[in-house]
Design an enzyme around this catalytic site. Structure first.
Site, PDB file in Angstrom:
ATOM      1  N   GLU A   1      -1.398 -32.814  35.817  1.00 43.20           N
ATOM      2  CA  GLU A   1      -1.784 -32.262  37.108  1.00 43.20           C
ATOM      3  C   GLU A   1      -3.293 -32.384  37.296  1.00 43.20           C
ATOM      4  O   GLU A   1      -4.070 -31.942  36.431  1.00 43.20           O
ATOM      5  CB  GLU A   1      -1.355 -30.787  37.168  1.00 43.20           C
ATOM      6  CG  GLU A   1      -0.866 -30.347  38.535  1.00 43.20           C
ATOM      7  CD  GLU A   1      -0.424 -28.891  38.476  1.00 43.20           C
ATOM      8  OE1 GLU A   1      -0.574 -28.192  39.481  1.00 43.20           O
ATOM      9  OE2 GLU A   1       0.053 -28.454  37.402  1.00 43.20           O
ATOM     10  N   LEU A   2      -3.714 -32.933  38.409  1.00 43.70           N
ATOM     11  CA  LEU A   2      -5.118 -33.247  38.663  1.00 43.70           C
ATOM     12  C   LEU A   2      -6.031 -32.014  38.538  1.00 43.70           C
ATOM     13  O   LEU A   2      -5.818 -31.008  39.218  1.00 43.70           O
ATOM     14  CB  LEU A   2      -5.250 -33.834  40.082  1.00 43.70           C
ATOM     15  CG  LEU A   2      -6.645 -34.336  40.466  1.00 43.70           C
ATOM     16  CD1 LEU A   2      -7.042 -35.558  39.667  1.00 43.70           C
ATOM     17  CD2 LEU A   2      -6.723 -34.618  41.959  1.00 43.70           C
ATOM     18  N   ASP A   3      -7.047 -32.108  37.683  1.00 42.97           N
ATOM     19  CA  ASP A   3      -8.082 -31.063  37.539  1.00 42.97           C
ATOM     20  C   ASP A   3      -7.531 -29.716  37.087  1.00 42.97           C
ATOM     21  O   ASP A   3      -8.163 -28.676  37.312  1.00 42.97           O
ATOM     22  CB  ASP A   3      -8.877 -30.875  38.851  1.00 42.97           C
ATOM     23  CG  ASP A   3      -9.533 -32.161  39.315  1.00 42.97           C
ATOM     24  OD1 ASP A   3      -9.857 -32.997  38.447  1.00 42.97           O
ATOM     25  OD2 ASP A   3      -9.715 -32.344  40.521  1.00 42.97           O
ATOM     26  N   GLN A   4      -6.340 -29.737  36.458  1.00 38.59           N
ATOM     27  CA  GLN A   4      -5.712 -28.478  36.031  1.00 38.59           C
ATOM     28  C   GLN A   4      -5.692 -28.322  34.515  1.00 38.59           C
ATOM     29  O   GLN A   4      -5.170 -27.326  34.010  1.00 38.59           O
ATOM     30  CB  GLN A   4      -4.272 -28.390  36.563  1.00 38.59           C
ATOM     31  CG  GLN A   4      -4.170 -28.417  38.075  1.00 38.59           C
ATOM     32  CD  GLN A   4      -4.816 -27.220  38.731  1.00 38.59           C
ATOM     33  OE1 GLN A   4      -4.752 -26.122  38.211  1.00 38.59           O
ATOM     34  NE2 GLN A   4      -5.481 -27.438  39.856  1.00 38.59           N
TER      35      GLN A   4
ATOM     36  N   GLY B   1     -10.168 -31.827  43.301  1.00 35.64           N
ATOM     37  CA  GLY B   1      -9.935 -33.049  44.067  1.00 35.64           C
ATOM     38  C   GLY B   1     -11.191 -33.767  44.489  1.00 35.64           C
ATOM     39  O   GLY B   1     -12.223 -33.687  43.829  1.00 35.64           O
TER      40      GLY B   1
END
Lengths: 285, 285, 285, 285
Positions: free
Chosen positions: B227-230, B202
């Site tokens: 999905e953020l940064d996943q 994040g």
């Protein structure tokens, strides 16, 4: 007569602090061996480590402590003064993994922690007797299970007292210490966690690392606090991995990281190079 | 006549797969330049990358594809075949930070990505015109704000189509792409995140790192997923920091990591050295 | 019946080599576990490591060796075939420094070298008896001095023969081996040198490093050849140093490098991941 | 009124030095921002860097210099005093390789060297005009060949004088400077050498590295002295290589090292964090 002292200071930066501290050294007719001080612009905090030879004919340790107390009040500073007359005594807690324990004991034998002392090994597994015999230090076998937790910890406390322990090192110790013991030994229990914290908190970090497909694994030594794997970090290191590294290879590669990171953290603590402040550490190398 | 081809394969390991694939190379009268294969004991998965010169008089690319489809069915294998006749075309998305963009463009100029092409730069900030003029590639200014998100993305799609783009690189691009675009470009959008993932997901990861007191910071290049940064991690690197490093120093040190990690990830993708499997990547170096 | 075999190959690259080798595996009804091959464009050399399960009902090891001899003649290739039926037996030579010896013995105990065996320790210093008792392997004390060099080496040869040794590891062994012994054990003696070779050849490398003011120190494991510190390098690693590190600190930091680099090199050799070619090594990780 | 000053000191350690220097700060009514001092036990040398805000109403820079001269005589100390009123001006010398030059110019644009200035680029190749236009700094084309060496250097001296240059950075500059120029600019010319010195002195270090079969390559930034590649080392860094890396790959990987190591060395010099002593440097980080 002379004694070596190490002073760690942190406070909000204000003009005059260094002058006052330098004056203190001068009044002790002292010779500075090493000093490292820094004002953090973003936070306004001031950090210092100073190591000097105190001429105890001019100013003794208790006189120094009085003077420091006065400065602490005047400048709102926090200090730790370490007078190098008694070695720190370390208790090693361990379960079954041998790599960190051997590392600490072998490094002690080679003089890397001198004058400090690995005083004893405490484990819930009996096989350490042989290792302790080899390295010639006492071993205490304290069985721990779901039923006897309180009694076991009472026994551990007895040993810590009897052995006059100053620092507990959890060398891959797989039992949870009680919140009371952790609170009582705040800043004096070092644990090694087998991941690059804050990544992979908790159990089976190498499995987590394999699942997430990271390209680098790590290990982290930290002071133990009530919250699992959340204490102030003292030291970390990492190594590269590839898809040829299965979980068992991560475990194997990780062992080399763990023992080095733990031994370095213990050495930094014993050399009084670690200053805790706001749940992080300042490391004066 | 000959063409160079690269084949990436993953499947559950079964006897006969390598023999069948080798046979395929032999039937194409091919000369293997580089091959790397591994059976993962713990998962039972098989991974392979093979690069060879296909004699197109004996077996052409479409014949090869037919043969691979048959093997895919027989062995349940997944494959990617890359025929090196057309260079991959890359679009760079960016906001204001210049370091990653310069790195990609300078490395292209020095021939590091050849024969692949940095085809254009797309940004919601107009100042890139000057940089693109200097490096002689087209720049597209597409304003993005809270109101025009859909229209802006429609314009971006037009550009991607017109420029015949194969790969999107988010070079510190601060806008969120729509789930539809991400789904459509699965495995073809590379982002650089300025932390050692999965630590500090994040916003403001350097502030998070300073607060947590880590001793090492990192950067991570990954494929973008919903999905953020996943998304699957392609490449990571780290560097040591001390208490003398304020957040602004972490940002500065981090820039050197970010641009290197991103450029290496882009190079690995363009060289077809990245195989995605179960939300992780296998990197054949 | 099946046996695991590892094949290492190097030669000038020619079309058909891989096909011929793959055919060999196919004829043995074999299942490839891991393969890694590369053609070096600049030198025209071809390197390969392949590990597979040989179905000995179809083709046995001697049949395989015959077939390989034929290919060796046809393609001018050099090969090493390792049939995994007998573990490699290692003799550790040491003087006084304990860190590398403990590392090898502890890693063996933890199963890191299995199925290979640390068979014995040979030293000109008697204090290793205690360590060998602890780790339960034979110790041979062979006094070496200026007068008895030849006799001492004769005794060492006897031990090597009696213990059926395949690999000698010089774990900070401070005596020079005779050129005859070195020639006889070509590619089968691993030494650890306490510098980042080719920097700081010879004596007191940490003093040399301090004098030169390098910012990084290293350690190098290599095969021993007639010329001091000039043999093929197997593994290297480095660590940062500062002006606060005196020579004694370089020695201390270096020990962690030395033992890790030596243990990794020994592991790579035992896993048959090292191919010697033109006084350098190809490492198949 | 106040000015920031940085003081670098080295001498043989004697009691009273720190007290005298602290007293000096106190007399200037100064506030220390950062201080780092160390007594080297093995050599008996004392090193210090101190950065503070000088209250110029109490003690001005020339008064400070007088006081330091007196201490220099009394304690036999060497000092450098840097008063931060004028930025350092840097001339970049280069040949054809762009990576180091872009790195310095981009980092300047991002403010990493502020308040110091990349003042001009000087090259024997004309293509830098375009780069200098882009980054908006003057470019001087000075042809150098076997016949005009003296005239070319005379022209370079003119430019250095006209541009009021304080530091020369050789950013992969392939010409040899005259011994006179080197002597005149002692401690003020930084070069980047594309090896981990002292390994691979001289020409074609990546070819040397490939031939020797090292597993790690490096880059070294150093002050230029009369003897080739023998000057005091400021900064070094390394990266791993494998047999898949041909010489061209070492060159490519090395570029990332070179530019980072050079930029870091330039930054350290500009921040006055480098102290030369006995042909090595003390780096205060």
């Amino acid at each position: 007569m002379s004694t070596q002292v190490t002073l760690l200071v942190n406070c909000h930066d204000r003009t005059g602090i260094v002058a006052a501290l330098s004056d203190l050294v001068a009044r002790s007719n002292g010779n500075i061996l090493d000093a490292d001080q820094h004002s953090e612009e973003e936070s306004g905090l001031f950090f210092m480590r100073m190591q000097w030879v105190l001429d105890t004919d001019t100013l003794d340790a208790s006189g120094l402590r009085q003077a420091l107390d006065a400065l602490a009040e005047r400048f709102g500073l926090h200090y730790e003064l370490h007078v190098h007359d008694a070695p720190t005594r370390v208790a090693i807690f361990c379960s079954t993994a041998p790599h960190c324990v051997y590392d600490l004991l072998l490094k002690e034998r080679m003089g890397e922690f001198a004058p400090h002392v690995m005083a004893c090994v405490i484990s819930n597994h009996p096989q350490w007797q042989d290792v302790c015999d080899h390295f010639r230090l006492p071993f205490y076998h304290v069985s721990v299970n779901a039923e006897n937790k309180a009694a076991a910890e009472a026994r551990q406390r007895e040993i810590l007292a009897a052995e006059d322990i100053d620092l507990i090192v959890l060398a891959r110790y797989m039992q949870i210490l009680s919140p009371e013991l952790v609170a009582e030994w705040k800043g004096r229990i070092i644990n090694i966690h087998h991941s690059f914290l804050p990544a992979f908190v908790g159990a089976r970090p190498y499995h987590q690392a394999k699942d997430r497909g990271v390209k680098i694994i790590g290990a982290t030594a930290h002071y133990v606090t009530a919250e699992l794997d959340q204490g102030p970090i003292i030291e970390q290191d990492v190594t590269r991995v590839t898809h040829r590294d299965e979980v068992s290879d991560l475990v194997r590669k990780g062992r080399d990281l763990e023992r080095q990171v733990l031994s370095r953290a213990v050495g930094l603590h014993l050399d009084r190079r670690v200053l805790e402040c706001n749940n992080r550490t300042i490391i004066f190398r």
